[in-house]
Design a protein around this motif. Structure first.
Motif, PDB file in Angstrom:
ATOM      1  N   GLU A 142      -9.772  19.582  19.006  1.00 39.27           N
ATOM      2  CA  GLU A 142      -9.847  18.155  19.285  1.00 39.27           C
ATOM      3  C   GLU A 142      -8.481  17.507  19.093  1.00 39.27           C
ATOM      4  N   GLN A 143      -8.252  16.465  19.884  1.00 39.64           N
ATOM      5  CA  GLN A 143      -7.030  15.678  19.714  1.00 39.64           C
ATOM      6  C   GLN A 143      -7.411  14.199  19.655  1.00 39.64           C
ATOM      7  N   PRO A 144      -7.659  13.678  18.436  1.00 40.69           N
ATOM      8  CA  PRO A 144      -7.986  12.258  18.306  1.00 40.69           C
ATOM      9  C   PRO A 144      -6.850  11.388  18.806  1.00 40.69           C
ATOM     10  N   LEU A 145      -7.178  10.140  19.088  1.00 40.20           N
ATOM     11  CA  LEU A 145      -6.193   9.210  19.645  1.00 40.20           C
ATOM     12  C   LEU A 145      -4.993   9.045  18.721  1.00 40.20           C
ATOM     13  N   TYR A 146      -5.221   9.021  17.400  1.00 48.22           N
ATOM     14  CA  TYR A 146      -4.119   8.794  16.471  1.00 48.22           C
ATOM     15  C   TYR A 146      -3.200  10.005  16.345  1.00 48.22           C
ATOM     16  N   PHE A 147      -3.633  11.197  16.818  1.00 47.88           N
ATOM     17  CA  PHE A 147      -2.771  12.374  16.796  1.00 47.88           C
ATOM     18  C   PHE A 147      -2.049  12.591  18.132  1.00 47.88           C
ATOM     19  N   ARG A 148      -2.466  11.877  19.163  1.00 46.24           N
ATOM     20  CA  ARG A 148      -1.905  12.128  20.497  1.00 46.24           C
ATOM     21  C   ARG A 148      -0.406  11.844  20.569  1.00 46.24           C
ATOM     22  N   PRO A 149       0.110  10.724  20.042  1.00 44.30           N
ATOM     23  CA  PRO A 149       1.570  10.511  20.104  1.00 44.30           C
ATOM     24  C   PRO A 149       2.354  11.567  19.337  1.00 44.30           C
ATOM     25  N   LEU A 150       1.730  12.192  18.336  1.00 41.43           N
ATOM     26  CA  LEU A 150       2.409  13.200  17.519  1.00 41.43           C
ATOM     27  C   LEU A 150       2.268  14.605  18.090  1.00 41.43           C
ATOM     28  N   GLY A 151       1.408  14.770  19.107  1.00 41.73           N
ATOM     29  CA  GLY A 151       1.176  16.095  19.674  1.00 41.73           C
ATOM     30  C   GLY A 151       0.431  17.028  18.736  1.00 41.73           C
ATOM     31  N   LEU A 152      -0.397  16.468  17.865  1.00 33.70           N
ATOM     32  CA  LEU A 152      -1.126  17.261  16.883  1.00 33.70           C
ATOM     33  C   LEU A 152      -2.608  17.347  17.256  1.00 33.70           C
ATOM     34  N   PHE A 153      -3.285  18.368  16.682  1.00 31.40           N
ATOM     35  CA  PHE A 153      -4.694  18.624  16.989  1.00 31.40           C
ATOM     36  C   PHE A 153      -5.471  18.892  15.702  1.00 31.40           C
ATOM     37  N   SER A 154      -6.797  18.877  15.821  1.00 30.14           N
ATOM     38  CA  SER A 154      -7.694  19.303  14.748  1.00 30.14           C
ATOM     39  C   SER A 154      -8.499  20.488  15.249  1.00 30.14           C
ATOM     40  N   LEU A 155      -8.554  21.537  14.433  1.00 25.93           N
ATOM     41  CA  LEU A 155      -9.331  22.726  14.770  1.00 25.93           C
ATOM     42  C   LEU A 155     -10.609  22.704  13.934  1.00 25.93           C
ATOM     43  N   VAL A 156     -11.759  22.697  14.613  1.00 30.75           N
ATOM     44  CA  VAL A 156     -13.057  22.571  13.945  1.00 30.75           C
ATOM     45  C   VAL A 156     -13.800  23.891  14.059  1.00 30.75           C
ATOM     46  N   VAL A 157     -14.269  24.401  12.930  1.00 30.93           N
ATOM     47  CA  VAL A 157     -14.988  25.679  12.875  1.00 30.93           C
ATOM     48  C   VAL A 157     -16.428  25.405  12.475  1.00 30.93           C
ATOM     49  N   GLU A 158     -17.385  25.962  13.239  1.00 27.66           N
ATOM     50  CA  GLU A 158     -18.810  25.803  12.957  1.00 27.66           C
ATOM     51  C   GLU A 158     -19.429  27.181  12.770  1.00 27.66           C
ATOM     52  N   THR A 159     -20.332  27.272  11.793  1.00 23.46           N
ATOM     53  CA  THR A 159     -21.015  28.537  11.529  1.00 23.46           C
ATOM     54  C   THR A 159     -22.516  28.334  11.590  1.00 23.46           C
ATOM     55  N   ALA A 160     -23.251  29.443  11.561  1.00 22.44           N
ATOM     56  CA  ALA A 160     -24.708  29.385  11.613  1.00 22.44           C
ATOM     57  C   ALA A 160     -25.265  28.849  10.308  1.00 22.44           C
ATOM     58  N   GLY A 161     -26.314  28.016  10.434  1.00 23.58           N
ATOM     59  CA  GLY A 161     -27.049  27.565   9.265  1.00 23.58           C
ATOM     60  C   GLY A 161     -26.472  26.357   8.561  1.00 23.58           C
ATOM     61  N   SER A 162     -25.387  25.780   9.079  1.00 23.22           N
ATOM     62  CA  SER A 162     -24.787  24.611   8.444  1.00 23.22           C
ATOM     63  C   SER A 162     -24.941  23.409   9.344  1.00 23.22           C
ATOM     64  N   LYS A 163     -25.308  22.260   8.755  1.00 25.57           N
ATOM     65  CA  LYS A 163     -25.502  21.042   9.530  1.00 25.57           C
ATOM     66  C   LYS A 163     -24.222  20.227   9.645  1.00 25.57           C
TER      67      LYS A 163
END
Length: 503
Positions: free
Chosen positions: A108-129
Motif C-alpha cells: 500500500e502507498q497511503p497519500l501521506y507516503f506518496r511524496p516520499l516514495g514510501l510504501f507499507s507492506l501488510v502481511v496477513e495470516t490464517a486465523g487472525s482478524k
C-alpha cells in the motif's frame, strides 16, 4: 535462499512515526463514535475555549509520543523461513510467522507516503482478524524484495512447488489483465453497495440532539410546508409521487459517501493473473497492490443487493480462511465490482488456479421444504392472535400485528430464495431476501460435513446439511436426505485420499 539483508533485526524508517500516529488516531475515532452526541451537545452549549485548546494539544502530544515509542520498539527480520516481529511498549511481544502460513502480502502507498516514495507492506495470516504485521515507510525496491520473498515462498509452499519452479512456470501462465473497471462501473458499485448502517448511527445521534420545535418554526420550514400544501397535498397521487421521489433523492444523497469511497479506494481498478495468483491494483488516495493465490480461495460469493438486482450487477468476493478474507468489514479489497452475468461467465474460466470448475452462475436451484417457513412463521402469528384476544384492538396489538406481518413476509422471501444446486464437484448455495447471493463451494475444500435430522424431518425424509470450510460453516436446511447424503459422500470421496493443504 533467504536474503542475508533481512536476516538481522532491523528497525523501520523514522517516517513510520506518521503511520503509527494516524493508526492511533484511527483507533480513537473508531472507538469514539458514541462520543459524537456528547461533543455536539457540548458544542451547542459552548465549550470553554482555553480548555478546548489545551485538550486538543494534549491529545496530539500524547498520540505523537505514543507513536515514537511504538517506532522505537518495533523490529523485524527474515530468518529460517520465518518473519520475526518484536513490538510493544509496556507489554512487549515477540512472535514469528512461518512463511508458509502467510495468506496475503499487500503493498500500500497511503497519500501521506506518496511524496516520499514510501510504501507499507501488510502481511496477513490464517486465523487472525487483523493484519499480522505492517512494515511501514519502506522504499519501493525494499518493499518489492520483501514481497517477493514473503509471498512467492508462501505461495510456492502451498502449491507444493519451489520458487525456482514457480518462476519457470511464470511464462506459461496468463500474465494478461483479467478484469478492468471504468469510473462508471465504480460509480454503479458505490450506488448499489451502499451501506447506511454507520451513517444512520452517527446521523441519528446528532439529529436526536436537535430542537425540532424550533426547526419547524423557522421561516424556511414554514415556506416549505406552505409550498407542499399548495402544490403537492392537492391529490393523493401527487403525494405518493413526491414521497417516492423524496426517498430516491435521499438514497442518492446518502449514496454519495459510498460512491466516493468506492472511487477513492478502487479507481483505476485492474485485476490481472500471474502464475495462478490474482493481483489487484488501484486506489486514488492510497495506492494498493493486493495478491491472492487462487488455490487458497475457500469460497466465492456472488452478491447482488436489491439495487444491484434492479440494474443487474453483481459483486464477486473471494473468501479465504475465516478472519482473514480479503474483503472483511470493508477493510480488505480483493473483490470484483460491477460484474454482469455475462462478464462473470467470461471471467470464471480464466481463473484456472481455482479448485472449482464452475464457468457461470446457475440459472436455477432446488428450493428447501416449506416446513422450514411455517415452523418459524407460526409463533409470531400465534402471539399476535393471543394478544388481540386478550387485550382487544389497541395501538399495542396493532403494532404487534404489523411487526409480525413484516417478519413473516421477510421470512417467506428468505424461504423462497434459499436453495442449492450440485454441479459436478461444485456446490452452489443460493440465499437472499430482497437481494440475492450465490455461494460457490468446491467440495474439494470441505473440511467436515454433518447431516442433522429432527423427528419431523425423519418422517418426511428431510435433513439439514452443515458444510465446514476454512472460511466458515455453510448449511442447507430442510431438503431431501438423499441429496444431503449425495453431497456429503461426494465431498468425502474427493478429500479421502487428497492430502493437499486446504489453506
Amino acid at each position: 535462499m533467504m536474503s542475508k539483508r533481512f536476516s538481522n533485526w532491523a528497525s523501520l524508517s523514522p517516517w513510520s512515526i506518521i503511520s503509527f500516529s494516524l493508526q492511533t488516531l484511527k483507533t480513537m475515532v473508531n472507538n469514539g463514535y458514541a462520543m459524537i452526541p456528547i461533543v455536539y451537545t457540548g458544542w451547542q452549549q459552548g465549550f470553554s475555549s482555553p480548555w478546548m485548546i489545551i485538550a486538543i494539544v494534549s491529545v496530539i502530544i500524547a498520540i505523537f509520543t505514543f507513536a515514537i515509542a511504538q517506532w522505537a520498539q518495533y523490529r523485524y527480520r527474515l530468518i529460517d523461513a520465518k518473519l520475526g516481529i518484536k513490538q510493544g511498549i509496556l507489554f512487549k511481544s515477540a512472535h514469528e510467522i512461518p512463511l508458509n502460513k502467510i495468506q496475503n502480502v499487500r503493498l500500500e502507498q497511503p497519500l501521506y507516503f506518496r511524496p516520499l516514495g514510501l510504501f507499507s507492506l501488510v502481511v496477513e495470516t490464517a486465523g487472525s482478524k487483523k493484519d499480522e504485521a505492517v512494515l511501514s515507510a519502506i522504499n519501493y525496491r525494499q518493499a518489492m524484495q520483501l514481497k517477493k520473498q514473503l509471498f512467492q515462498r508462501s505461495a510456492a509452499t502451498t502449491n507444493g512447488i519451489n520458487v525456482q519452479e514457480l518462476s519457470q512456470t511464470d511464462s506459461i501462465n496468463n500474465h494478461g489483465v483479467v478484469v478492468r473497471k471504468s469510473l462508471k462501473d465504480l460509480l454503479f458499485f458505490g450506488l448499489y453497495q451502499n451501506n447506511l448502517f454507520w451513517l444512520s448511527i452517527i446521523s441519528g445521534s446528532i439529529l436526536g440532539q436537535l430542537d425540532w420545535s424550533k426547526v419547524g418554526q423557522s421561516p424556511l420550514a414554514v415556506d416549505a410546508l406552505d409550498w407542499y400544501q399548495n402544490n403537492i397535498a392537492t391529490s393523493l397521487l401527487n403525494e405518493l409521487l413526491f414521497g417516492l421521489l423524496a426517498l430516491v433523492s435521499l438514497y442518492l444523497l446518502l449514496s454519495l459517501i459510498s460512491i466516493t469511497s468506492a472511487v477513492l479506494k478502487y479507481h483505476p481498478y485492474q485485476l490481472s493473473l500471474r502464475h495462478n495468483t490474482l493481483h489487484r491494483t488501484g486506489g486514488l488516495l492510497a495506492k494498493q497492490q493486493d495478491a491472492l493465490v487462487l488455490a487458497r480461495v475457500q469460497l466465492i460469493r456472488f452478491e447482488q443487493p436489491i439495487i444491484g438486482r434492479i440494474i443487474k450487477l453483481w459483486t464477486v468476493n473471494f473468501k479465504q480462511v475465516q478472519g482473514t478474507e480479503v474483503e472483511q468489514m470493508a477493510k480488505r479489497h480483493m473483490l470484483i465490482p460491477s460484474m454482469s452475468q455475462q462478464q462473470i461467465a467470461e471471467t470464471l474460466p480464466q481463473l484456472t488456479g481455482l479448485s472449482s470448475n464452475a464457468s457461470a452462475l446457475p440459472t436455477h436451484y432446488n428450493g428447501i421444504y416449506f416446513g422450514w417457513f411455517w415452523r418459524r412463521a407460526l409463533l409470531p402469528v400465534v402471539i399476535s392472535i393471543i394478544a388481540l384476544l386478550v387485550a382487544g384492538p389497541n395501538p399495542f396489538t396493532e403494532l404487534l400485528w404489523l411487526g409480525s406481518m413484516v417478519f413473516v413476509i421477510g421470512l417467506y422471501l428468505k424461504y423462497r430464495q434459499w436453495g442449492y444446486h450440485l454441479q459436478g464437484d461444485d456446490l452452489w448455495i443460493h440465499t437472499g431476501v430482497l437481494g440475492q447471493s450465490w455461494q460457490l463451494i468446491s467440495l474439494k475444500k470441505v473440511q467436515h460435513v454433518c447431516i442433522s435430522q429432527t423427528l419431523g424431518q425423519k418422517k418426511k425424509q428431510l435433513a439439514t446439511l452443515y458444510i465446514g470450510l476454512a472460511s466458515g460453516e455453510q448449511k442447507i436446511p430442510y431438503f431431501p436426505i438423499e441429496d444431503a447424503r449425495l453431497i456429503a459422500e461426494t465431498a468425502l470421496s474427493l478429500t479421502k485420499h487428497d492430502h493437499t493443504n486446504w489453506i
